[in-house]
Design an enzyme around this catalytic site. Structure first.
Site, mmCIF file in Angstrom:
data_model
loop_
_atom_site.group_PDB
_atom_site.id
_atom_site.type_symbol
_atom_site.label_atom_id
_atom_site.label_comp_id
_atom_site.label_asym_id
_atom_site.label_seq_id
_atom_site.Cartn_x
_atom_site.Cartn_y
_atom_site.Cartn_z
ATOM 1 N N MET A 181 80.601 75.872 -31.320
ATOM 2 C CA MET A 181 81.803 75.072 -31.216
ATOM 3 C C MET A 181 82.173 74.590 -32.616
ATOM 4 S SD MET A 181 82.701 71.640 -29.023
ATOM 5 C CE MET A 181 81.058 71.089 -28.871
ATOM 6 N N PRO A 182 83.133 75.245 -33.285
ATOM 7 C CA PRO A 182 83.537 74.817 -34.622
ATOM 8 C C PRO A 182 84.197 73.448 -34.609
ATOM 9 C CG PRO A 182 84.276 77.049 -34.187
ATOM 10 C CD PRO A 182 83.781 76.500 -32.901
ATOM 11 N N TYR A 183 83.869 72.677 -35.615
ATOM 12 C CA TYR A 183 84.446 71.345 -35.812
ATOM 13 C C TYR A 183 84.875 71.243 -37.264
ATOM 14 C CZ TYR A 183 84.398 66.356 -36.893
ATOM 15 O OH TYR A 183 84.716 65.107 -37.350
#
Length: 66
Positions: free
Chosen positions: A1-3
């Site tokens: 999950m890229p942030y």
């Protein structure tokens, strides 16, 4: 999950922020193959007096350039 946590000095309008979110999302989808619904982007706006570079505060720099 890229942030992604993007910090910028204040002044961007809603349209510009929406473009940033769209473009960053598209880049992560294209380059990393991530799903858009898994990408989170936070834009933090920092006051010019709280940002410094080249040994001076940004508000002082802008006064000199103005």
């Amino acid at each position: 999950m890229p942030y992604i946590n993007l910090q910028i000095t204040k002044g961007a309008n809603r349209e510009q922020k929406a473009r940033i979110v769209k473009d960053f999302t598209e880049t992560l989808v294209t380059v990393l193959g991530k799903k858009p619904e898994h990408i989170h982007i936070v834009i933090q706006e920092i006051e010019d007096e709280n940002w410094g570079f080249s040994g001076i505060l940004t508000d002082d720099f802008r006064k000199r350039e103005g």
